[in-house]
Scaffold this active site. Structure first.
Site, short mmCIF file in Angstrom:
data_model
loop_
_atom_site.label_atom_id
_atom_site.label_comp_id
_atom_site.label_asym_id
_atom_site.label_seq_id
_atom_site.Cartn_x
_atom_site.Cartn_y
_atom_site.Cartn_z
N LEU A 226 0.81 -1.22 0.00
CA LEU A 226 0.00 0.00 0.00
C LEU A 226 0.84 1.26 0.00
CD1 LEU A 226 -2.70 -1.04 2.64
CD2 LEU A 226 -2.84 -1.18 0.15
N ASP A 337 4.31 12.66 14.49
CA ASP A 337 4.25 12.71 13.02
C ASP A 337 2.81 12.84 12.56
OD1 ASP A 337 5.15 12.75 10.44
OD2 ASP A 337 5.48 10.60 10.29
#
Length: 487
Positions: A226, A337
């Site tokens: 992915l 993040d």
């Protein structure tokens, strides 16, 4: 419009409860017996085991089982007393060498069905058993009869229990008892006859500690890559060829091993409808697999490129992320993040936060501001980019950048600037301008997130409340407009 507003407050019916919940394993796996085990050998359960999904089989100590297949650290089994088939940990069962009638003895604490003389000695000489521990087992040499095994200091003595034609039992000829209970009661009181005291039944030591989250790598199949990011490759895969999952692959060479266990423990303890749910880990050997639920619509950054979302849709997504981050804030977990690429999208525009805390697992030379610079500078607060000072307040800065991404349909922040130029401009007071597609009240929220002094930035709780109030006001206004159109 009503369906959109209602979706904001609802909890999905399939909200994961951790591990592989029953809602995730409805498809039945292939239970075909292994050709290598055509006779379906008989086993006995050594410990109680409670099924944690519909594919597992609950058993109680002493249950007799037919084992059809071996799968990694598990066996596919069926209780003799039932029709259900499922997985049982292989170290919870033992093979029975022969079938012997146990009558009512299986319910007694001192009867151990199907174990050998050698296994009896091993159990009795193992903690927590001591001098005087004893058990009754099936005789290996005389079918239908039994043996009494007793720990006598550092050795084990064995006594044959013979059966008379009338069913009575004896150790010494001429001294028979109508039941095993009465036989044991006599020798407990008169232990000097056999020179071995019967103090208490043998106790099984606690089953080997098994981390329910740790699974053998062989249970997972990689199907489609992915993507790839700071934390390794991400694949769509299957668990036991049945359950769709997302598999993140991290090389151990890139990890701080001393932090892995602690960080994974953090991930296991976090459960919220707006966080990606951890399902399992494969940490023995390389590479490390982190298995989570699969969100079929991919990451938010890619999804935003469709540009078919209304302002209310965008605001709803921002509220969902703020809701998940408020939970992390309450748990004192710093994401490090936060960005649209780490928000995953599912059905009904459900958004869930991914990769929270994983930055702490990467070595400093992999995730740093030097060298090839893998740190996401354009999403990172100045104090974190310059001094690696990460906090919930640095996550607030990143959330402001995420809002910019959302309301520009995935536009890269500080486009045209290098990382170094971005840091220099921010330090001088520069802030991203308001996008033409962004309502002014949302832009004011962004500016609050980008305060130079970290302590002046709002909390996620405050952001969530503010954005929810904006959402409800806009939704109500939209509903009134629609009503007027159709009047």
């Amino acid at each position: 419009m009503a369906s959109l507003v209602n979706s904001r407050g609802s909890v999905p019916d399939n909200c994961s409860l951790g591990y592989f919940g029953a809602d995730l394993v409805s498809p039945q796996p292939d239970w075909d017996p292994d050709p290598a085990l055509p006779t379906s050998p008989l086993f006995v359960a050594l410990y109680d085991f409670a099924a944690r999904s519909t594919n597992e089989l609950s058993v109680s100590r002493g249950d007799k089982l037919r084992v059809y297949k071996e799968v990694g650290e598990y066996v596919v089994a069926r209780r003799l007393s039932g029709k259900s088939i499922g997985y049982v940990p292989a170290n919870y069962v033992a093979k029975i060498s022969q079938e012997t009638p146990s009558h009512h003895l299986g319910t007694t604490p001192w009867y151990f069905s199907g174990i050998s003389r050698h296994e009896a000695e091993r159990l009795l000489l193992s903690p927590p058993n001591e001098h005087g521990s004893f058990l009754i087992r099936d005789s290996e040499s005389s079918k239908g009869e039994y043996s009494l095994s007793v720990r006598n200091q550092a050795k084990v003595s064995h006594f044959r229990i013979c059966k008379c034609p009338d069913g009575s039992l004896y150790v010494q000829k001429g001294h028979a008892f109508p039941s095993m209970e009465e036989l044991l009661a006599f020798y407990t009181e008169n232990w000097k006859v056999i020179q071995s005291p019967l103090v208490k039944p043998c106790v099984l030591k606690t089953p080997p500690e098994k981390d329910e989250w740790e699974r053998p790598r062989s249970e997972f199949t990689l199907r489609k890559k992915l993507g790839e990011g700071n934390f390794g490759e991400v694949w769509e895969g299957l668990w036991r060829n049945t359950v769709p999952v997302a598999i993140k692959i991290i090389k151990q060479a890139d990890m701080k091993a001393e932090d892995f266990t602690k960080e994974i423990q953090n991930l296991k303890s976090l459960k919220h409808e707006k966080l990606i749910q951890l399902h399992a880990v494969c940490s023995r050997g390389e590479p490390v697999f982190i298995i989570t639920e699969l969100m079929k619509k991919g990451n938010l950054h890619s999804y935003l490129n469709r540009k078919s979302l209304s302002t209310l849709h965008l605001l709803d997504m921002a509220c969902q992320v703020a809701d998940g981050m408020t939970y992390l804030e309450e748990k004192h977990i710093v994401h490090r993040d936060l960005a649209a690429r780490n928000i995953l999208v599912g059905d009904d525009l459900t958004c869930k936060i991914a990769d929270f805390g994983l930055a702490r697992l990467l070595k400093d030379d992999i995730y740093s501001t030097s060298g090839s610079t893998k740190i996401p500078v354009k999403w990172t607060a100045p104090e974190a980019a310059n001094y690696r000072t990460y906090s919930l307040k640095s996550d607030i800065w990143s959330y402001g950048i995420l809002l910019y991404e959302v309301f520009t349909y995935g536009q890269t922040p500080y486009e045209g600037m290098t990382n170094q130029e971005t840091i220099q401009q921010i330090t001088r007071g520069y802030r991203l301008p308001r996008p033409s597609t962004c309502p002014s009240e949302i832009y004011l929220v962004m500016l609050e997130c980008w305060k130079g002094n970290a302590e002046e930035r709002p909390t996620f709780f405050a952001l969530r409340e503010k954005l929810n109030s904006i959402y409800m006001a806009d939704a109500n206004l939209f509903a009134v407009c629609i009503q007027r159109i159709y009047q």
